[in-house]
Scaffold this motif. Structure first.
Motif, PDB file in Angstrom:
ATOM      1  N   ASP A   2      24.048  -4.956   9.408  1.00 37.28           N
ATOM      2  CA  ASP A   2      23.010  -4.301   9.009  1.00 37.28           C
ATOM      3  C   ASP A   2      23.143  -3.196   7.992  1.00 37.28           C
ATOM      4  OD1 ASP A   2      21.443  -5.271  11.123  1.00 37.28           O
ATOM      5  OD2 ASP A   2      22.393  -4.012  12.643  1.00 37.28           O
ATOM      6  N   GLY A   3      24.623  -2.920   7.377  1.00 41.38           N
ATOM      7  CA  GLY A   3      24.503  -2.178   6.356  1.00 41.38           C
ATOM      8  C   GLY A   3      24.334  -0.748   6.802  1.00 41.38           C
ATOM      9  N   PHE A   4      24.704  -0.300   8.093  1.00 42.15           N
ATOM     10  CA  PHE A   4      24.297   1.107   8.621  1.00 42.15           C
ATOM     11  C   PHE A   4      25.262   1.628   9.634  1.00 42.15           C
ATOM     12  CE2 PHE A   4      21.014   3.748  10.641  1.00 42.15           C
ATOM     13  CZ  PHE A   4      20.661   4.639   9.395  1.00 42.15           C
ATOM     14  N   TYR A   5      25.521   2.752   9.751  1.00 40.77           N
ATOM     15  CA  TYR A   5      26.340   3.428  10.626  1.00 40.77           C
ATOM     16  C   TYR A   5      25.664   3.572  12.076  1.00 40.77           C
ATOM     17  CZ  TYR A   5      29.394   4.981   6.463  1.00 40.77           C
ATOM     18  OH  TYR A   5      30.094   4.791   5.566  1.00 40.77           O
ATOM     19  N   PHE A   6      26.373   3.576  13.045  1.00 41.19           N
ATOM     20  CA  PHE A   6      25.931   3.501  14.321  1.00 41.19           C
ATOM     21  C   PHE A   6      27.019   4.282  15.398  1.00 41.19           C
ATOM     22  CE2 PHE A   6      23.972  -0.270  12.939  1.00 41.19           C
ATOM     23  CZ  PHE A   6      22.448  -0.035  13.014  1.00 41.19           C
ATOM     24  N   ASP A   7      26.724   4.735  16.348  1.00 39.94           N
ATOM     25  CA  ASP A   7      27.606   5.270  17.382  1.00 39.94           C
ATOM     26  C   ASP A   7      28.427   3.999  17.836  1.00 39.94           C
ATOM     27  OD1 ASP A   7      26.671   7.675  17.279  1.00 39.94           O
ATOM     28  OD2 ASP A   7      25.036   7.325  18.477  1.00 39.94           O
ATOM     29  N   PHE A   8      29.517   4.365  18.555  1.00 38.63           N
ATOM     30  CA  PHE A   8      30.307   3.348  19.312  1.00 38.63           C
ATOM     31  C   PHE A   8      30.313   3.659  20.841  1.00 38.63           C
ATOM     32  CE2 PHE A   8      33.977   0.986  20.735  1.00 38.63           C
ATOM     33  CZ  PHE A   8      33.869  -0.338  19.872  1.00 38.63           C
ATOM     34  N   ASP A   9      29.748   2.673  21.460  1.00 36.01           N
ATOM     35  CA  ASP A   9      30.066   2.805  23.039  1.00 36.01           C
ATOM     36  C   ASP A   9      31.547   2.748  23.530  1.00 36.01           C
ATOM     37  OD1 ASP A   9      29.926   2.536  25.925  1.00 36.01           O
ATOM     38  OD2 ASP A   9      27.842   1.681  26.124  1.00 36.01           O
ATOM     39  N   TYR A  10      31.988   3.973  23.995  1.00 37.37           N
ATOM     40  CA  TYR A  10      33.584   3.663  24.008  1.00 37.37           C
ATOM     41  C   TYR A  10      33.832   2.951  25.470  1.00 37.37           C
ATOM     42  CZ  TYR A  10      38.139   5.605  25.143  1.00 37.37           C
ATOM     43  OH  TYR A  10      39.505   5.576  25.262  1.00 37.37           O
ATOM     44  N   ASP A  11      32.839   3.269  26.227  1.00 37.04           N
ATOM     45  CA  ASP A  11      33.164   2.751  27.532  1.00 37.04           C
ATOM     46  C   ASP A  11      33.068   1.225  27.601  1.00 37.04           C
ATOM     47  OD1 ASP A  11      33.827   5.115  28.865  1.00 37.04           O
ATOM     48  OD2 ASP A  11      31.592   5.580  28.962  1.00 37.04           O
ATOM     49  N   ARG A  12      32.150   0.548  26.798  1.00 37.29           N
ATOM     50  CA  ARG A  12      31.763  -0.690  26.823  1.00 37.29           C
ATOM     51  C   ARG A  12      32.642  -1.483  25.747  1.00 37.29           C
ATOM     52  NH1 ARG A  12      26.079   1.277  28.121  1.00 37.29           N
ATOM     53  NH2 ARG A  12      25.696   0.946  30.327  1.00 37.29           N
ATOM     54  N   GLY A  13      33.217  -0.815  24.725  1.00 37.83           N
ATOM     55  CA  GLY A  13      33.652  -1.223  23.626  1.00 37.83           C
ATOM     56  C   GLY A  13      32.863  -1.907  22.860  1.00 37.83           C
ATOM     57  N   ARG A  14      31.774  -1.508  22.241  1.00 42.17           N
ATOM     58  CA  ARG A  14      30.779  -2.104  21.412  1.00 42.17           C
ATOM     59  C   ARG A  14      29.896  -1.107  20.444  1.00 42.17           C
ATOM     60  NH1 ARG A  14      27.066  -4.694  26.197  1.00 42.17           N
ATOM     61  NH2 ARG A  14      25.856  -2.685  26.456  1.00 42.17           N
ATOM     62  N   ILE A  15      29.390  -1.556  19.420  1.00 44.77           N
ATOM     63  CA  ILE A  15      28.465  -0.874  18.689  1.00 44.77           C
ATOM     64  C   ILE A  15      27.306  -0.572  19.671  1.00 44.77           C
ATOM     65  CG2 ILE A  15      26.878  -0.797  16.790  1.00 44.77           C
ATOM     66  CD1 ILE A  15      29.505  -0.003  15.629  1.00 44.77           C
ATOM     67  N   HIS A  16      26.765   0.697  19.447  1.00 45.00           N
ATOM     68  CA  HIS A  16      25.607   1.077  20.099  1.00 45.00           C
ATOM     69  C   HIS A  16      24.561   1.352  19.206  1.00 45.00           C
ATOM     70  CE1 HIS A  16      23.183   3.006  23.336  1.00 45.00           C
ATOM     71  NE2 HIS A  16      23.021   3.956  22.699  1.00 45.00           N
ATOM     72  N   LYS A  17      23.524   0.403  19.270  1.00 47.11           N
ATOM     73  CA  LYS A  17      22.689   0.356  17.869  1.00 47.11           C
ATOM     74  C   LYS A  17      21.252   0.964  18.303  1.00 47.11           C
ATOM     75  CE  LYS A  17      24.381  -3.538  15.308  1.00 47.11           C
ATOM     76  NZ  LYS A  17      24.131  -4.762  14.775  1.00 47.11           N
ATOM     77  N   VAL A  18      21.336   2.358  17.966  1.00 49.05           N
ATOM     78  CA  VAL A  18      20.095   2.954  17.841  1.00 49.05           C
ATOM     79  C   VAL A  18      20.140   3.516  16.300  1.00 49.05           C
ATOM     80  CG1 VAL A  18      18.730   5.123  18.603  1.00 49.05           C
ATOM     81  CG2 VAL A  18      20.059   3.810  20.347  1.00 49.05           C
ATOM     82  N   TRP A  19      19.146   3.207  15.579  1.00 49.63           N
ATOM     83  CA  TRP A  19      18.812   3.522  14.478  1.00 49.63           C
ATOM     84  C   TRP A  19      18.508   4.937  14.270  1.00 49.63           C
ATOM     85  CZ3 TRP A  19      19.276   0.126   9.817  1.00 49.63           C
ATOM     86  CH2 TRP A  19      19.637  -1.177  10.157  1.00 49.63           C
ATOM     87  N   SER A  20      19.117   6.051  13.893  1.00 46.61           N
ATOM     88  CA  SER A  20      18.836   7.304  13.782  1.00 46.61           C
ATOM     89  C   SER A  20      19.354   8.095  12.472  1.00 46.61           C
ATOM     90  CB  SER A  20      19.539   7.993  15.085  1.00 46.61           C
ATOM     91  OG  SER A  20      20.854   8.535  14.726  1.00 46.61           O
ATOM     92  N   VAL A  21      18.535   9.064  12.190  1.00 46.40           N
ATOM     93  CA  VAL A  21      18.999   9.934  11.311  1.00 46.40           C
ATOM     94  C   VAL A  21      20.293  10.590  11.214  1.00 46.40           C
ATOM     95  CG1 VAL A  21      18.232  12.334  12.295  1.00 46.40           C
ATOM     96  CG2 VAL A  21      17.888  11.875   9.764  1.00 46.40           C
ATOM     97  N   ALA A  22      21.057  10.598  12.476  1.00 49.73           N
ATOM     98  CA  ALA A  22      22.327  10.963  12.432  1.00 49.73           C
ATOM     99  C   ALA A  22      23.525  10.110  11.506  1.00 49.73           C
ATOM    100  CB  ALA A  22      22.871  10.913  13.918  1.00 49.73           C
ATOM    101  N   SER A  23      22.954   8.752  11.327  1.00 50.33           N
ATOM    102  CA  SER A  23      23.689   7.775  10.647  1.00 50.33           C
ATOM    103  C   SER A  23      23.752   8.184   9.170  1.00 50.33           C
ATOM    104  CB  SER A  23      23.043   6.435  11.032  1.00 50.33           C
ATOM    105  OG  SER A  23      23.446   6.005  12.104  1.00 50.33           O
ATOM    106  N   PHE A  24      22.930   9.217   8.645  1.00 44.21           N
ATOM    107  CA  PHE A  24      22.862   9.608   7.355  1.00 44.21           C
ATOM    108  C   PHE A  24      24.002  10.554   6.937  1.00 44.21           C
ATOM    109  CE2 PHE A  24      18.731   7.893   7.733  1.00 44.21           C
ATOM    110  CZ  PHE A  24      18.639   6.813   6.672  1.00 44.21           C
ATOM    111  N   LEU A  25      24.583  11.045   8.002  1.00 44.29           N
ATOM    112  CA  LEU A  25      25.377  12.314   7.824  1.00 44.29           C
ATOM    113  C   LEU A  25      26.863  11.887   6.907  1.00 44.29           C
ATOM    114  CD1 LEU A  25      25.313  14.242  11.032  1.00 44.29           C
ATOM    115  CD2 LEU A  25      24.110  14.752   8.795  1.00 44.29           C
ATOM    116  N   PRO A  26      27.173  10.813   6.890  1.00 40.39           N
ATOM    117  CA  PRO A  26      28.321  10.268   6.256  1.00 40.39           C
ATOM    118  C   PRO A  26      28.113  10.734   4.546  1.00 40.39           C
ATOM    119  CG  PRO A  26      27.952   8.488   7.661  1.00 40.39           C
ATOM    120  CD  PRO A  26      26.851   9.344   8.018  1.00 40.39           C
TER     121      PRO A  26
END
Length: 562
Positions: free
Chosen positions: A395-419
């Motif tokens: 997707d060419g984008f940053y996301f959170d990672f679901d630690y418990d399920r071991g997978r990317i948690h894909k919600v497209w949010s403004v937080a992903s611009f903080l890099p």
């Protein structure tokens, strides 16, 4: 001097610590009424000081600020309402208008020494005294106290009281036809946020909005300091130092502190970032030293208590409350936290990355080369972890990672611009983020940046589930500039300023958040539920009026434009 002069329901009216002693424990604070010249004060039962009884066929406001209002009525007769002391409002008005107090609840009214007392039977008293065209409204813990203060208020020189309030705007304001009134509005809101030292705080401190919030919040205080540094650098320093008054011995800093206690969660670490901005204005090494030592303990606490995985990414503490799943992140009801417990968070990790590089800079200024190197290494490691685990190449984008399920948690949010804000991404990833900011299918809405992308299935108009937040726009703009996207940053800043100016001119207010399409008043957006009219914050908050960091960050942008 161009003054703020737009009357609108819900604007704050409060006494500021810049003018004298004022404390949250016995605060008298009100909001402007909608249907008359009146101020509704939020005592245990609401009491409204209203000027009524006459026909207003000519009303021109010369100033509408958080602590004084000046106008002419009918044939040019002066009308003034001034917050003269923490528990005293004085004024004068035309003969056609009569001051009175309206109470929402059962009260007993009687006269004490020529003042009319409103006794609600709950230990709170107000009193109204009038003489000729002058009036005074006072609050006290006894009928005698309220009446005596009201009588004293009649002796105050109203013109001088108004001039003393106006002097603040004449000293710090901006005499500009386009932006002067808006800048004055920023100053008005900024002034209203301030409480005096005492009650568990060692310095003057600030609160997000005075109503409905009246305590200290961590990241709000930092954003406030960013604006206040243009007015008073010592005050800006104090607002940051107050955050540490409730720091625990192990370094933990609560997200909210009251005179008598504190919360058990923290909030986004932005203290070093704000302190460096203030230091750039003040040059005060003693301030920098204090912040450095105390913030170092806080960052170590975050590392010890908010990291689970080997990569060293950071996890917010979440809760089971649907409308506030993650108060710690500041994004209370964000869909990022739906149906997850532990997410390695793109925002928390980037806030920490930014803090480590700001701490490195502080260590260099304070001549601590070994500590500067340690913080630089911490920052490098965090950047690598974020780019390895939180970047989704497809997707060419940053996301959170679901630690418990071991997978990317894909919600497209403004937080992903903080890099961008934290100096985390390389040029290619920065270009991908900049492209998303210009993509009308995701984040390039009529008023960007939505806190959840337009294309995301969770996008809506409820608080952190879609609307535009000024603090995130500010941080993203900072990041864009760092990566050389100056034109995009300026365009986003100017669009944000223009939208805030538009709604200020229509409603007299700077709001907590704004709509992505800018097609309705921010007060009509959801805030953890449907908006309710008539507006009553005791029933349900709406996008809060005269919001603190909206004013302070707008103040900073307007200083850029100056």
């Amino acid at each position: 001097m161009k003054m703020p002069c737009v009357w609108g329901q819900g604007q704050l009216f409060a006494f500021s610590a810049l003018d004298g002693e004022v404390h949250c424990a016995d605060d008298l604070v009100g909001i402007l009424s909608a249907d008359r010249i009146g101020i509704r004060f939020f005592t245990k039962i609401k009491r409204e000081l209203a000027l009524t009884g006459g026909k207003l066929w000519d009303l021109v406001f010369g100033a509408v600020t958080s602590d004084y209002i000046a106008a002419t009525v009918n044939r040019g007769a002066p009308m003034r309402i001034v917050f003269a002391a923490a528990h005293l409002v004085v004024g004068n008005t035309a003969a056609e208008m009569v001051p009175l107090v309206l109470c929402e609840g059962r009260v007993t009214t009687y006269s004490v020494d020529g003042a009319e007392v409103q006794d609600s039977g709950d230990g709170e008293y107000t009193a109204l005294a009038a003489e000729g065209d002058r009036f005074a409204f006072a609050f006290g813990k006894s009928a005698a106290e309220a009446a005596a203060l009201a009588r004293q208020g009649l002796a105050i020189d109203i013109e001088r009281a108004e001039a003393e309030k106006r002097a603040f705007y004449e000293r710090y304001g901006w005499d500009d036809a386009q932006y002067g009134g808006l800048y004055g509005k920023c100053l008005s809101v900024m002034k209203s946020q301030l409480y005096s030292a005492g009650e568990g705080f060692s310095t003057v401190w600030s609160t997000p909005d005075r109503l409905p919030h009246k305590y200290l919040w961590l990241w709000d205080s930092v954003f406030h300091a960013v604006g206040h540094r243009h007015v008073n650098t010592q005050l800006a320093q104090d607002l940051i130092l107050a955050i540490f008054d409730h720091q625990a011995a192990d370094g933990f800093i609560p997200h909210m502190a009251t005179p008598n206690g504190a919360s058990d969660v923290t909030q986004p670490p932005v203290i070093a970032w704000g302190a460096v901005k203030v230091f750039e204005k003040s040059g005060d090494h003693a301030f920098l030293e204090t912040v450095y030592q105390k913030n170092k303990a806080f960052l170590y606490w975050c590392r010890e208590n908010r990291v689970k995985g080997a990569e060293g990414l950071y996890i917010w503490k979440t809760a089971g409350e649907e409308i506030c799943r993650c108060a710690e992140s500041g994004m209370d009801n964000s869909s990022r936290f739906d149906d997850v417990v532990n997410v390695e968070a793109i925002d928390f990790s980037c806030f920490m990355a930014n803090e480590t590089r700001q701490m490195r800079r502080m260590a260099e200024i304070l001549d601590r080369p070994d500590e500067a190197a340690a913080f630089a290494a911490w920052h490098t490691a965090l950047c690598a972890a974020v780019n390895q685990k939180l970047w989704d190449a497809a997707d060419g984008f940053y996301f959170d990672f679901d630690y418990d399920r071991g997978r990317i948690h894909k919600v497209w949010s403004v937080a992903s611009f903080l890099p961008l804000f934290a100096g985390v991404c390389d040029e290619a990833r920065a270009a991908a983020l900049a492209a998303q900011l210009q993509n009308p299918a995701t984040f390039a809405t009529a008023f960007p940046i939505p806190c959840v992308a337009k294309s995301d299935p969770t996008f809506g108009s409820d608080m952190w589930r879609g609307p535009v937040w000024i603090n995130y726009n500010y941080m993203v703009i900072d990041g864009l500039r760092e990566y050389g996207y100056t034109a995009l940053a300026d365009a986003l800043r100017d669009r944000t300023v223009d939208v805030m100016k538009e709604w200020y001119e229509k409603t007299g207010t700077l709001y907590e958040f704004y709509g992505t399409e800018n097609d309705r008043c921010p007060s009509q957006l959801k805030r953890k539920g449907e908006p309710i009219e008539p507006y009553n914050m005791q029933v349900r908050y709406q996008s809060i009026r005269d919001y603190g960091w909206s004013a302070t960050l707008l103040c900073d942008w307007l200083n850029e434009k100056r």
